[in-house]
Design a protein around this motif. Structure first.
Motif, PDB file in Angstrom:
ATOM      1  N   ASP A 117      16.000  50.463 -29.254  1.00  0.00           N
ATOM      2  CA  ASP A 117      15.147  49.739 -30.199  1.00  0.00           C
ATOM      3  C   ASP A 117      14.150  50.626 -30.936  1.00  0.00           C
ATOM      4  O   ASP A 117      13.300  50.123 -31.685  1.00  0.00           O
ATOM      5  N   PHE A 118      14.252  51.935 -30.732  1.00  0.00           N
ATOM      6  CA  PHE A 118      13.341  52.859 -31.406  1.00  0.00           C
ATOM      7  C   PHE A 118      14.118  54.032 -31.991  1.00  0.00           C
ATOM      8  O   PHE A 118      15.142  54.446 -31.453  1.00  0.00           O
ATOM      9  N   ALA A 119      13.578  54.554 -33.087  1.00  0.00           N
ATOM     10  CA  ALA A 119      14.109  55.777 -33.688  1.00  0.00           C
ATOM     11  C   ALA A 119      13.148  56.905 -33.348  1.00  0.00           C
ATOM     12  O   ALA A 119      12.003  56.898 -33.797  1.00  0.00           O
ATOM     13  N   PRO A 120      13.554  57.866 -32.529  1.00  0.00           N
ATOM     14  CA  PRO A 120      12.650  58.952 -32.155  1.00  0.00           C
ATOM     15  C   PRO A 120      12.303  59.835 -33.347  1.00  0.00           C
ATOM     16  O   PRO A 120      13.147  60.086 -34.206  1.00  0.00           O
ATOM     17  N   ILE A 121      11.061  60.297 -33.384  1.00  0.00           N
ATOM     18  CA  ILE A 121      10.592  61.201 -34.438  1.00  0.00           C
ATOM     19  C   ILE A 121      10.369  62.600 -33.872  1.00  0.00           C
ATOM     20  O   ILE A 121      10.809  63.585 -34.447  1.00  0.00           O
ATOM     21  N   GLY A 122       9.695  62.694 -32.725  1.00  0.00           N
ATOM     22  CA  GLY A 122       9.516  64.003 -32.117  1.00  0.00           C
ATOM     23  C   GLY A 122       8.568  63.990 -30.938  1.00  0.00           C
ATOM     24  O   GLY A 122       7.735  63.086 -30.802  1.00  0.00           O
ATOM     25  N   LEU A 123       8.715  64.986 -30.079  1.00  0.00           N
ATOM     26  CA  LEU A 123       7.774  65.199 -28.989  1.00  0.00           C
ATOM     27  C   LEU A 123       6.462  65.724 -29.556  1.00  0.00           C
ATOM     28  O   LEU A 123       6.419  66.288 -30.654  1.00  0.00           O
ATOM     29  N   ILE A 124       5.380  65.549 -28.795  1.00  0.00           N
ATOM     30  CA  ILE A 124       4.058  65.959 -29.256  1.00  0.00           C
ATOM     31  C   ILE A 124       3.430  66.985 -28.319  1.00  0.00           C
ATOM     32  O   ILE A 124       3.052  68.079 -28.739  1.00  0.00           O
ATOM     33  N   THR A 125       3.321  66.647 -27.071  1.00  0.00           N
ATOM     34  CA  THR A 125       2.659  67.523 -26.112  1.00  0.00           C
ATOM     35  C   THR A 125       3.027  67.105 -24.704  1.00  0.00           C
ATOM     36  O   THR A 125       3.469  65.977 -24.477  1.00  0.00           O
ATOM     37  N   SER A 126       2.864  68.019 -23.763  1.00  0.00           N
ATOM     38  CA  SER A 126       3.024  67.696 -22.350  1.00  0.00           C
ATOM     39  C   SER A 126       1.701  67.996 -21.666  1.00  0.00           C
ATOM     40  O   SER A 126       1.240  69.137 -21.677  1.00  0.00           O
ATOM     41  N   VAL A 127       1.094  66.967 -21.130  1.00  0.00           N
ATOM     42  CA  VAL A 127      -0.268  67.071 -20.603  1.00  0.00           C
ATOM     43  C   VAL A 127      -0.261  67.140 -19.079  1.00  0.00           C
ATOM     44  O   VAL A 127       0.293  66.248 -18.423  1.00  0.00           O
ATOM     45  N   PRO A 128      -0.869  68.160 -18.484  1.00  0.00           N
ATOM     46  CA  PRO A 128      -0.991  68.209 -17.021  1.00  0.00           C
ATOM     47  C   PRO A 128      -1.926  67.097 -16.535  1.00  0.00           C
ATOM     48  O   PRO A 128      -2.698  66.522 -17.303  1.00  0.00           O
ATOM     49  N   MET A 129      -1.866  66.835 -15.240  1.00  0.00           N
ATOM     50  CA  MET A 129      -2.751  65.861 -14.613  1.00  0.00           C
ATOM     51  C   MET A 129      -3.795  66.593 -13.779  1.00  0.00           C
ATOM     52  O   MET A 129      -3.605  67.763 -13.413  1.00  0.00           O
ATOM     53  N   ALA A 177       9.498  69.206 -31.572  1.00  0.00           N
ATOM     54  CA  ALA A 177       8.945  68.079 -32.328  1.00  0.00           C
ATOM     55  C   ALA A 177      10.006  67.536 -33.275  1.00  0.00           C
ATOM     56  O   ALA A 177       9.826  67.451 -34.495  1.00  0.00           O
ATOM     57  N   THR A 178      11.141  67.134 -32.700  1.00  0.00           N
ATOM     58  CA  THR A 178      12.294  66.654 -33.466  1.00  0.00           C
ATOM     59  C   THR A 178      12.862  65.396 -32.818  1.00  0.00           C
ATOM     60  O   THR A 178      12.669  65.157 -31.616  1.00  0.00           O
ATOM     61  N   PRO A 179      13.595  64.596 -33.583  1.00  0.00           N
ATOM     62  CA  PRO A 179      14.212  63.393 -33.011  1.00  0.00           C
ATOM     63  C   PRO A 179      15.160  63.700 -31.855  1.00  0.00           C
ATOM     64  O   PRO A 179      15.149  63.005 -30.830  1.00  0.00           O
ATOM     65  N   ASP A 180      15.984  64.737 -31.997  1.00  0.00           N
ATOM     66  CA  ASP A 180      16.951  65.066 -30.939  1.00  0.00           C
ATOM     67  C   ASP A 180      16.251  65.448 -29.638  1.00  0.00           C
ATOM     68  O   ASP A 180      16.658  65.018 -28.547  1.00  0.00           O
ATOM     69  N   ALA A 181      15.206  66.257 -29.743  1.00  0.00           N
ATOM     70  CA  ALA A 181      14.497  66.690 -28.538  1.00  0.00           C
ATOM     71  C   ALA A 181      13.843  65.515 -27.830  1.00  0.00           C
ATOM     72  O   ALA A 181      13.870  65.419 -26.594  1.00  0.00           O
ATOM     73  N   LEU A 182      13.246  64.606 -28.592  1.00  0.00           N
ATOM     74  CA  LEU A 182      12.611  63.441 -27.983  1.00  0.00           C
ATOM     75  C   LEU A 182      13.662  62.533 -27.349  1.00  0.00           C
ATOM     76  O   LEU A 182      13.458  62.017 -26.238  1.00  0.00           O
ATOM     77  N   ALA A 183      14.781  62.322 -28.028  1.00  0.00           N
ATOM     78  CA  ALA A 183      15.839  61.466 -27.482  1.00  0.00           C
ATOM     79  C   ALA A 183      16.372  62.033 -26.166  1.00  0.00           C
ATOM     80  O   ALA A 183      16.600  61.289 -25.198  1.00  0.00           O
ATOM     81  N   GLN A 184      16.572  63.343 -26.117  1.00  0.00           N
ATOM     82  CA  GLN A 184      17.070  63.977 -24.896  1.00  0.00           C
ATOM     83  C   GLN A 184      16.051  63.884 -23.760  1.00  0.00           C
ATOM     84  O   GLN A 184      16.416  63.640 -22.606  1.00  0.00           O
ATOM     85  N   THR A 185      14.783  64.081 -24.084  1.00  0.00           N
ATOM     86  CA  THR A 185      13.731  63.979 -23.071  1.00  0.00           C
ATOM     87  C   THR A 185      13.653  62.568 -22.520  1.00  0.00           C
ATOM     88  O   THR A 185      13.550  62.361 -21.304  1.00  0.00           O
ATOM     89  N   LEU A 186      13.699  61.587 -23.400  1.00  0.00           N
ATOM     90  CA  LEU A 186      13.637  60.190 -22.970  1.00  0.00           C
ATOM     91  C   LEU A 186      14.788  59.859 -22.029  1.00  0.00           C
ATOM     92  O   LEU A 186      14.589  59.227 -20.982  1.00  0.00           O
ATOM     93  N   ALA A 187      15.986  60.293 -22.373  1.00  0.00           N
ATOM     94  CA  ALA A 187      17.154  59.994 -21.543  1.00  0.00           C
ATOM     95  C   ALA A 187      17.061  60.651 -20.172  1.00  0.00           C
ATOM     96  O   ALA A 187      17.292  59.992 -19.137  1.00  0.00           O
TER      97      ALA A 187
END
Length: 325
Positions: free
Chosen positions: A114-126, A297-307
């Motif tokens: 239900d979403f079109a990925p645009i890109g990753l932004i950052t990875s934040v430590p805890m 910061a691309t659609p493909d990278a975000l889609a792969q990360t989400l999966a």
């Protein structure tokens, strides 16, 4: 006659396609809303507002951040999933996009469809932090204290599916001890009660804890990254303290499914401009994080990360047996 009708239909369809392309080429012609599915003042909200300022300049239209909190981020995400796919309503969400399919038995949307990925932004430590007068002084002492006191220790989190809840789950699993968890409507209110001494501790993103740590408003025990952070050089890693807990909270930008690829491409480029901005890079560093690369910061990278992250967290959540209604 049939040939004439067919030709006319083809012309009409071609005109509609051309019209859509023309609209995409002129995008945007009005303000763009970025929905943050959490309360104002929290870590995801901070990331969104830093990007919005630069993207506004790049797009030539104001990028407005709208906070739609509730239901662990699913309320705001659901709102964007059903929004018009014209590029004017976007979603900035974190790791919760990958945990929601398992956490929620009746999720009203599919993050992958239900979403079109645009890109990753950052990875934040805890960071593991506590009220400043909490008894333990080191990570080793903290682990011993939690094991000895169990449910007498109060642990705050920003709601079902939040990064702070996920980190708490991993912490309790690592220590084989249950604490009393206290859910809040966002990380901002949770941090307020940590500072005020009403709650013992929280594990939350550096974007929501770094300034409080530096100001001495909370006590810091560890960061969940592999290496110490430049922003918090005196805070050891969990590995240094003997705790097997590493977690980073990635953020991504999405549009509703079916958004014109030309609009997605324009937003992707604007996101990359924002992530390369010196002010954004500097501010991220102050908060203990960093922008992803242009390749990420691309659609493909975000889609792969989400999966991949959806599969990873499915196993963790199912093992913990923690679900939302």
């Amino acid at each position: 006659m049939k040939k004439t009708v067919f030709t006319l239909a083809a012309v009409l369809l071609g005109g509609l396609a051309l019209s859509g392309t023309a609209l995409a080429q002129g995008y945007p012609t009005k303000p763009v809303t970025v929905v943050v599915p959490f309360s104002a003042g929290g870590p995801t909200d901070t990331v969104a507002r830093l990007l919005a300022e630069v993207m506004s300049q790049d797009l030539g239209q104001q990028v407005v951040v709208q906070n739609v909190g509730g239901a662990g981020g699913t309320l705001g995400a659901g709102q964007v999933a059903t929004a018009p796919n014209d590029g004017y309503t976007l979603l900035l969400h974190h790791i919760g996009m990958s945990t929601a399919p398992t956490l929620y038995r009746s999720l009203p949307y599919d993050p992958a469809k239900d979403f079109a990925p645009i890109g990753l932004i950052t990875s934040v430590p805890m960071t593991l932090v506590a009220r400043k007068d909490f008894e333990p002084t080191t990570l080793a002492e903290l682990m011993d204290y939690i094991k000895a006191n169990g449910e007498n220790v109060t642990y705050a989190h920003a709601g079902i599916g939040s990064a702070s809840q996920l980190c708490g789950m991993l912490l309790m699993d690592a220590l084989d001890t249950q604490m009393t968890t206290v859910p809040y409507q966002g990380a901002g209110p949770a941090m307020t009660d940590i500072i005020g001494g009403q709650i013992d501790m929280i594990c939350d993103q550096t974007t929501n804890t770094t300034s409080q740590i530096k100001a001495g408003e909370v006590k810091a025990y560890a960061v969940t990254s592999q290496n110490r952070l430049d922003a918090l050089p005196d805070v050891p890693t969990t590995k240094e303290g003997g705790l097997g807990l590493e977690i980073g909270v990635w953020h991504g930008l999405y549009a509703p499914a079916g958004t014109d690829p030309a609009i997605i491409e324009r937003l992707e480029k604007s996101l990359q401009v924002a992530l390369a901005n010196e002010t954004v890079i500097s501010r991220f560093a102050e908060l203990g994080t960093y922008p992803v690369t242009a390749e990420e910061a691309t659609p493909d990278a975000l889609a792969q990360t989400l999966a991949s992250q959806t599969e990873l967290w499915r196993a963790v959540i199912e093992a913990a047996g923690v679900y939302a209604d």
